[in-house]
Design an enzyme around this catalytic site. Structure first.
Site, PDB file in Angstrom:
ATOM      1  N   ASN A 163       0.972  -1.626   0.258  1.00 29.66           N
ATOM      2  CA  ASN A 163       0.106   0.153   0.007  1.00 29.66           C
ATOM      3  C   ASN A 163       0.549   1.438  -0.076  1.00 29.66           C
ATOM      4  OD1 ASN A 163       0.926  -0.608   2.677  1.00 29.66           O
ATOM      5  ND2 ASN A 163      -1.017  -0.097   3.150  1.00 29.66           N
ATOM      6  N   GLU A 219       4.884  -4.589  12.128  1.00 30.88           N
ATOM      7  CA  GLU A 219       3.521  -3.159  11.272  1.00 30.88           C
ATOM      8  C   GLU A 219       2.272  -4.400  10.840  1.00 30.88           C
ATOM      9  OE1 GLU A 219       3.286  -0.641  12.163  1.00 30.88           O
ATOM     10  OE2 GLU A 219       5.100  -0.101  13.484  1.00 30.88           O
ATOM     11  N   CYS A 227      -3.395  -0.129   6.607  1.00 35.59           N
ATOM     12  CA  CYS A 227      -3.403  -0.911   7.700  1.00 35.59           C
ATOM     13  C   CYS A 227      -4.007  -0.054   9.255  1.00 35.59           C
ATOM     14  CB  CYS A 227      -2.154  -0.652   8.006  1.00 35.59           C
ATOM     15  SG  CYS A 227      -0.163   0.946   8.700  1.00 35.59           S
ATOM     16  N   GLU A 273       7.536   1.994  14.470  1.00 34.97           N
ATOM     17  CA  GLU A 273       8.361   2.418  13.472  1.00 34.97           C
ATOM     18  C   GLU A 273       8.769   4.405  13.824  1.00 34.97           C
ATOM     19  OE1 GLU A 273       7.020   0.876   9.590  1.00 34.97           O
ATOM     20  OE2 GLU A 273       8.824  -0.409   9.761  1.00 34.97           O
TER      21      GLU A 273
HETATM   22  P1  NAD Z   1       1.045 -10.294   3.109  1.00 31.60           P
HETATM   23  O1  NAD Z   1       1.184 -10.286   4.824  1.00 31.60           O
HETATM   24  O2  NAD Z   1       0.278 -10.463   2.035  1.00 31.60           O
HETATM   25  O3  NAD Z   1       2.506  -9.728   2.291  1.00 31.60           O
HETATM   26  C1  NAD Z   1       3.302  -8.781   3.304  1.00 31.60           C
HETATM   27  C2  NAD Z   1       4.711  -9.043   2.654  1.00 31.60           C
HETATM   28  O4  NAD Z   1       5.365 -10.216   3.361  1.00 31.60           O
HETATM   29  C3  NAD Z   1       5.064  -8.771   0.685  1.00 31.60           C
HETATM   30  O5  NAD Z   1       6.072  -8.240   0.523  1.00 31.60           O
HETATM   31  C4  NAD Z   1       4.893 -10.788   0.971  1.00 31.60           C
HETATM   32  O6  NAD Z   1       5.197 -11.109  -0.524  1.00 31.60           O
HETATM   33  C5  NAD Z   1       5.919 -10.831   2.424  1.00 31.60           C
HETATM   34  N1  NAD Z   1       5.972 -12.489   2.434  1.00 31.60           N
HETATM   35  C6  NAD Z   1       4.901 -13.588   2.665  1.00 31.60           C
HETATM   36  N2  NAD Z   1       4.565 -14.233   3.149  1.00 31.60           N
HETATM   37  C7  NAD Z   1       5.983 -14.331   3.666  1.00 31.60           C
HETATM   38  C8  NAD Z   1       6.893 -15.549   4.499  1.00 31.60           C
HETATM   39  N3  NAD Z   1       6.343 -16.830   5.128  1.00 31.60           N
HETATM   40  N4  NAD Z   1       8.262 -14.884   4.903  1.00 31.60           N
HETATM   41  C9  NAD Z   1       8.567 -13.647   4.582  1.00 31.60           C
HETATM   42  N5  NAD Z   1       8.112 -12.535   3.863  1.00 31.60           N
HETATM   43  C10 NAD Z   1       6.842 -12.946   3.385  1.00 31.60           C
HETATM   44  O7  NAD Z   1       0.201  -8.108   2.886  1.00 31.60           O
HETATM   45  P2  NAD Z   1       0.222  -7.223   2.470  1.00 31.60           P
HETATM   46  O8  NAD Z   1      -1.395  -7.928   1.431  1.00 31.60           O
HETATM   47  O9  NAD Z   1       1.199  -7.300   1.438  1.00 31.60           O
HETATM   48  O10 NAD Z   1      -0.268  -6.134   2.677  1.00 31.60           O
HETATM   49  C11 NAD Z   1      -1.833  -5.514   3.788  1.00 31.60           C
HETATM   50  C12 NAD Z   1      -1.511  -6.449   4.834  1.00 31.60           C
HETATM   51  O11 NAD Z   1      -0.447  -5.505   5.544  1.00 31.60           O
HETATM   52  C13 NAD Z   1      -2.771  -5.293   5.889  1.00 31.60           C
HETATM   53  O12 NAD Z   1      -2.844  -6.646   6.525  1.00 31.60           O
HETATM   54  C14 NAD Z   1      -2.015  -4.613   6.685  1.00 31.60           C
HETATM   55  O13 NAD Z   1      -2.978  -4.213   7.809  1.00 31.60           O
HETATM   56  C15 NAD Z   1      -1.010  -4.855   6.148  1.00 31.60           C
HETATM   57  N6  NAD Z   1      -0.481  -2.971   7.461  1.00 31.60           N
HETATM   58  C16 NAD Z   1       0.156  -2.996   8.131  1.00 31.60           C
HETATM   59  C17 NAD Z   1       0.591  -1.447   8.207  1.00 31.60           C
HETATM   60  C18 NAD Z   1       1.756  -1.164   9.436  1.00 31.60           C
HETATM   61  O14 NAD Z   1       2.389  -0.775   9.108  1.00 31.60           O
HETATM   62  N7  NAD Z   1       1.035  -1.898  10.592  1.00 31.60           N
HETATM   63  C19 NAD Z   1       0.962  -1.103   7.308  1.00 31.60           C
HETATM   64  C20 NAD Z   1       0.931  -1.480   5.881  1.00 31.60           C
HETATM   65  C21 NAD Z   1       0.164  -2.212   6.071  1.00 31.60           C
END
Ligand code: NAD
Length: 485
Positions: free
Chosen positions: A154, A251, A285, A459
Site C-alpha cells: 500500500n 507492523e 493498515c 517505527e
Molecule cells: P502480506 O502479509 O500478504 O505480505 C507482506 C509481505 O510479506 C510481502 O512482501 C510478501 O511477499 C511477504 N511475505 C509473505 N509471506 C512471507 C513469508 N513466509 N516470509 C517472509 N515474507 C513473506 O500483506 P500485504 O497483502 O502485502 O499487505 C496488506 C497487509 O499489510 C494488511 O494486513 C495491512 O494491514 C498490513 N499493513 C500494515 C501496516 C502497518 O504499518 N501496521 C502498513 C501497511 C500494511
C-alpha cells in the site's frame, strides 16, 4: 508525460542494478487500467546470496563512518527525493493505482521526512557514562548488523524509507524486499541513496514472492527483520526470526475503532471517518473501519457522510482532480467484493456504494454499511478496502468494552468536544497509534505501531532507534581485581 514504469533491472545490489532472468517473472499491473506496465524477476538463490554478502561487507564500511557523515548521506537523499517528487509520485501511482492527489503529498514526501529526521539524529546517537565510585561503566550504541525489510503493497516508497532510514542512521545495512504487487518504488529509493553517497552494499533491493522473504528471514547473516504485512504473515515471519533469535519489528493489520460521541463536530467527525476509511481506497493498515456512532448523532452523521461521499471524484489517478482511485489489484478487489457480499448476507444495511464500477481497472465504490453489529464478519475481520462499518452505541463504558473486543490493536480515534471524555476514552482503548478529533496522521516525529496482534516495536520517532541498535556495556575497573582464589 508519465514516467516509464519498467526499471533498469529487477534488483539493486552492491550499488548497481542487477538482473537474473532465471528468476520467475512478476508482472506489474497498473490498477487503473488492468494493463501490464512492467516486469521484474523474482530473486534466485544466487541473487539472495549476492545481496546478503554485499550487505554484510557494506555494513562494515558504513558503521565505520561517523554518525554525522551517515546523516549527511540520508539528508542528501531526502533533498533529492523532494526535488524529484513529481516523477516519484507518478511512479508510486503506477505501482499502486493511488491518485496523484495523494501520492504527491504522502508517499515520496513522507519517505523524505524519514530520511531527513533520522539523518538529523544520526550524529547524536550515543551511549552513556555510569560512574560507580572510582570504577565506571560506559555504554556503546552499536548497530545490529544486516537488517531485512519486507514491505506491503500500500505504501511502497514510504515503507522502503521508514525501514531504511532508522536502520541506516544506526549504521546497519539493509536488504529490502518490496511486495511482489508493487516492486517499482523501492528500486528508486536505493538508486537515490547511492546517488547521495551511500557506500555500495548498504541498501539493497531484491524482488520476490513470500518465499524470497522467508529465505532472507532464515539466513544466519541477518540480525533483524522488519515486516509490514498481514497478521498471518507476521506470525510466520516472527516465528522464523525467533528461531535465529533475531530482532523484529512487526507492523501488521488492524480493525481499528473510531468512536464518535453525540457532541462531536459533525463535519470534523465525518471528515475523520472519510480519511480513516477511504484514503488510498481504504488500503491503510491504521484505518478506523469500525465507526461507533452514538445514537443521538447517527442520523446526521450518515446524512452528511453520504452527501460528502457523493462528491468523491473517482477516475484516472494521474489526474490531480481525482480523489478516489482503484484497488491495488484484481485479487484485492475480489477480496473486498467478497466482504461486501458478507455484509449484505449478514444483515447490515447497505447505506452507500457496494459495487464494482463499470470501467477498466479495479475500481470499487466507496461503501458504507450501517446497523452493523459486533458479531458480523465485516465488523471483525480486516477488509483492507473502502468498506466502512457503522455501529451504534449508547454509553461510554459500553463503547470502550466493545471497541477493545478484538485481537487487533493498531489504532483508535475519538471525536468529541468534551476534552475529559476524549482523554478518558483514549486512555482505555487498547491501541498503539491514537487520535483525538483527528484520524490517520503519521508524522515521522511520532511513534507508529500496534499492540496485541497488530504488531511489535515502533517505527518513526526517536523510539525507532531502540529497534535498530543495541547497547554494549563496558565495565572499567580502576583498582585491583579481588578474586576468591
Ligand atoms: P502480506 O502479509 O500478504 O505480505 C507482506 C509481505 O510479506 C510481502 O512482501 C510478501 O511477499 C511477504 N511475505 C509473505 N509471506 C512471507 C513469508 N513466509 N516470509 C517472509 N515474507 C513473506 O500483506 P500485504 O497483502 O502485502 O499487505 C496488506 C497487509 O499489510 C494488511 O494486513 C495491512 O494491514 C498490513 N499493513 C500494515 C501496516 C502497518 O504499518 N501496521 C502498513 C501497511 C500494511
Amino acid at each position: 508525460m508519465t514516467v516509464s514504469a519498467q526499471p533498469v533491472a529487477s534488483h539493486f545490489i552492491n550499488g548497481h542494478y542487477v538482473e537474473d532472468t532465471d528468476g520467475a517473472l512478476i508482472d506489474v499491473i497498473y490498477a487503473a487500467t488492468g494493463q501490464k506496465i512492467a516486469q521484474v524477476h523474482s530473486a534466485t538463490p544466487a541473487i539472495i546470496e549476492q545481496a546478503l554478502e554485499s550487505a554484510k561487507a557494506g555494513q562494515k564500511t558504513w558503521a565505520a563512518m561517523s554518525g554525522t557523515e551517515r546523516g549527511r548521506v540520508l539528508r542528501r537523499a531526502a533533498d533529492i527525493i523532494r526535488d524529484r517528487n513529481h516523477e516519484l509520485s507518478q511512479l508510486e501511482t503506477l505501482d499502486t493505482g493511488k491518485p496523484m492527489q495523494e501520492t504527491l503529498y504522502v508517499d515520496a514526501t513522507s519517505g523524505a521526512d524519514a530520511l531527513e529526521y533520522f539523518g538529523g539524529l544520526a550524529g547524536s546517537l550515543t551511549g552513556e557514562h555510569i560512574q560507580l565510585g572510582e570504577d565506571w561503566v560506559y555504554t556503546v550504541r552499536e548497530p545490529l548488523g544486516v537488517c531485512v525489510g519486507i514491505g506491503a503493497w500500500n505504501y511502497p516508497t514510504q515503507i522502503a524509507c521508514w525501514k531504511g532510514a532508522p536502520a541506516l542512521a544506526c549504521g546497519n545495512a539493509m536488504v529490502f524486499k518490496p511486495s511482489e504487487t508493487t516492486p517499482l518504488c523501492a528500486l528508486k529509493v536505493a538508486e537515490i541513496l547511492h546517488e547521495s553517497g551511500l557506500p555500495a552494499g548498504v541498501y539493497n533491493v531484491v524482488q520476490g514472492y513470500g518465499h524470497v522473504g522467508a529465505a532472507l528471514v532464515e539466513d544466519a547473516r541477518v540480525d533483524k527483520v522488519s515486516l509490514t504485512g498481514s497478521v498471518p504473515t507476521g506470525r510466520k515471519v516472527y516465528a522464523a526470526a525467533a528461531a535465529g533469535m533475531k530482532h523484529v519489528t512487526m507492523e501488521l493489520g488492524g480493525k481499528s475503532p473510531l468512536v464518535i460521541f453525540d457532541d462531536a463536530d459533525i463535519e470534523d467527525a465525518v471528515g475523520g471517518a472519510i480519511l480513516g476509511n477511504f484514503y488510498s481506497s481504504g488500503q491503510v493498515c491504521s484505518n478506523g473501519t469500525r465507526v461507533f456512532v452514538q445514537a443521538g448523532i447517527k442520523e446526521a452523521f450518515l446524512k452528511r457522510l453520504t452527501e460528502r461521499l457523493a462528491t468523491a471524484v473517482i477516475g484516472d489517478p494521474m489526474e490531480e482532480t481525482t480523489s478516489f482511485g482503484p484497488m491495488v489489484s484484481e485479487a484485492q478487489m475480489d477480496i473486498v467484493l467478497g466482504y461486501i457480499a458478507k455484509g449484505k448476507e449478514g444483515g447490515a444495511t447497505l447505506t452507500y456504494g457496494g459495487a464494482r464500477l463499470d470501467r477498466a481497472g479495479f475500481y470499487l465504490q466507496p461503501t458504507v454499511f450501517s446497523d452493523v453489529t459486533d458479531d458480523m464478519v465485516i465488523a471483525r475481520e480486516e477488509i483492507f478496502g473502502p468498506v466502512m462499518a457503522v455501529l451504534d452505541f449508547d454509553s461510554e463504558e459500553e463503547v470502550i468494552q466493545r471497541a477493545n473486543a478484538t485481537e487487533f490493536g493498531l489504532s483508535a480515534g475519538v471525536f468529541t468536544k468534551d476534552i475529559q471524555c476524549a482523554h478518558r476514552v483514549i486512555g482505555q482503548l487498547e491501541a498503539g497509534s491514537c487520535f483525538i478529533n483527528s484520524y490517520n496522521d503519521a508524522p515521522v516525529e511520532a511513534p507508529f505501531g500496534g499492540v496485541k496482534m497488530s504488531g511489535v516495536g515502533r517505527e518513526n520517532s526517536k523510539g525507532a532507534i531502540e529497534h535498530y541498535s543495541q547497547m554494549k556495556s563496558v565495565y572499567v575497573r580502576m583498582g585491583k581485581v579481588e578474586s576468591p582464589f
